[in-house]
Design an enzyme around this catalytic site. Structure first.
Site, short mmCIF file in Angstrom:
data_model
loop_
_atom_site.label_atom_id
_atom_site.label_comp_id
_atom_site.label_asym_id
_atom_site.label_seq_id
_atom_site.Cartn_x
_atom_site.Cartn_y
_atom_site.Cartn_z
CB CYS A 1 39.81 38.01 47.33
SG CYS A 1 39.21 36.79 46.13
N GLY A 2 40.34 39.90 44.43
CA GLY A 2 39.63 40.59 43.35
C GLY A 2 38.31 39.93 43.02
#
Length: 365
Positions: free
Chosen positions: A162-163
């Site tokens: 997850c950025g």
């Protein structure tokens, strides 16, 4: 069994919509703008950096600031008590705590010291997971794990990188990630309802309907009052209205993502496994169709070489089933689905946090 509709929807949102967005940017702003978007994507999503974390903090901070600046002077009001000044701050604080927990907690790193325990905790299903070694970490690769090229580590029960969190979502922090999505969805709903009640309270306190009907001669009906009330709203409380619309849109997006990931958890599946199953089922279907075609061709050749066989009538050949219709249906056999309650329990209390895992020793070979 084919992939669930919600999984296909998520796949379309993640990849299909983004592809159309790139085409739109290229068409409107040119190829340089498209390359700029791709470079930003690579910077944010293909390497470890805190850019999106800063963006998240800026969004939640700016939103709360504008709500305080524009609306807190109307609290307490006709419908809201003063307590909401403090509950809103507490709710935002809890949301940031969940964000920090998800961002900085260990997702379930597989190392040489714990790989034997993970190998026993997650057995291979010999379908989408087979015994192999991680080519980067040079250790056995447990089932359901994956080496993240961005974090440069193997993660147990890997879901995705997850950025926004600048972290992998894996065995140990999936619970925090789900709590983050649910809490922020409820936080947005709470904010939107609070703003709506503030506007409704001002409408009641200022007696807008009475003024419009008595002093301006507007008919006391919904259809007649609506355009005048809308004009009053956009002129006097446009900031609150725009914030409310923004919160509603964000809450719907978060509800969709939470629903998708909650559905995966209920069946003890990860996002990574969803794509693995799609690839496996697609490959098996093509393999079965190839076998059926080969069998049909073989039967056709043997039928042509048989002189004694009477030619089939056109009527019968028209209604004859195609061999491809008899191909075996490929089913999804999820070995890790333990039932509703045990699946939820495994997410809330990961296997690696239990005493049975910590005291497990690998069997001597």
């Amino acid at each position: 069994m084919a992939a669930l509709p919600i999984e296909r929807l998520h796949h379309f949102i993640t990849f299909g919509a983004y592809d159309y967005f790139l085409r739109f940017v290229g068409f409107v702003f040119g190829d340089k703008a498209r390359r700029l978007v791709l470079s930003i994507e690579r910077c944010c999503c293909d390497r470890s950096n805190p850019f999106l974390q800063v963006i998240y903090l800026a969004i939640i901070g700016a939103t709360y600031y504008y709500i305080v600046k524009s609306s807190f002077r109307y609290i307490p009001g006709y419908y809201l008590g003063e307590v909401h000044k403090y509950t809103s701050l507490l709710a935002v604080g809890i949301g940031i705590v969940l964000f920090l927990l998800t961002s900085f907690s260990d997702p379930g790193t597989v190392k040489a010291g714990n790989v034997s325990e993970y190998l026993l905790a997650y057995p291979y299903d010999n379908i989408i997971y087979t015994e192999k070694e991680c080519s980067t970490c040079k250790i056995p690769k447990p089932a359901r794990s994956k080496h993240c090229s961005i974090c440069n580590r193997c993660v147990a029960r890997f879901d995705h990188h997850c950025g926004w969190m600048n972290n992998c979502i894996g065995e140990k922090n999936t619970r925090y990630f789900l709590a983050f999505l649910l809490w922020h969805c409820l936080l947005c709903v709470y904010g939107a309802i609070a703003l709506a009640l503030i506007i409704a309270g001002r409408f009641k306190e200022l007696r807008i309907a009475y003024i419009l009907t008595v002093y301006y001669g507007v008919e006391n009906s919904f259809s007649s009052l609506t355009p005048h009330v809308a004009q009053w709203l956009l002129n006097s409380y446009n900031t609150q209205f725009l914030l409310m619309v923004f919160l509603v849109i964000v809450s719907l997006m978060l509800a969709g993502f939470f629903g998708y990931h909650a559905n995966l958890c209920l069946s003890n599946t990860t996002t990574n496994e969803t794509f693995k199953w799609e690839d496996y089922i697609s490959w098996q279907k093509k393999l079965n169709e190839a076998r059926a075609s080969a069998a049909a061709l073989k039967a056709s050749i043997s039928g042509m070489s048989s002189e004694a066989k009477r030619p089939e009538s056109k009527f019968k050949s028209f209604f004859r089933r195609s061999p491809l219709e008899d191909t075996q249906v490929v089913a999804k056999e999820n070995k890790y689905d333990k039932g509703f309650f045990r699946n939820v329990f495994e997410v809330i209390f990961p296997l690696s946090t239990r005493s049975s895992f910590l005291h497990t020793k690998s069997k001597p070979s």
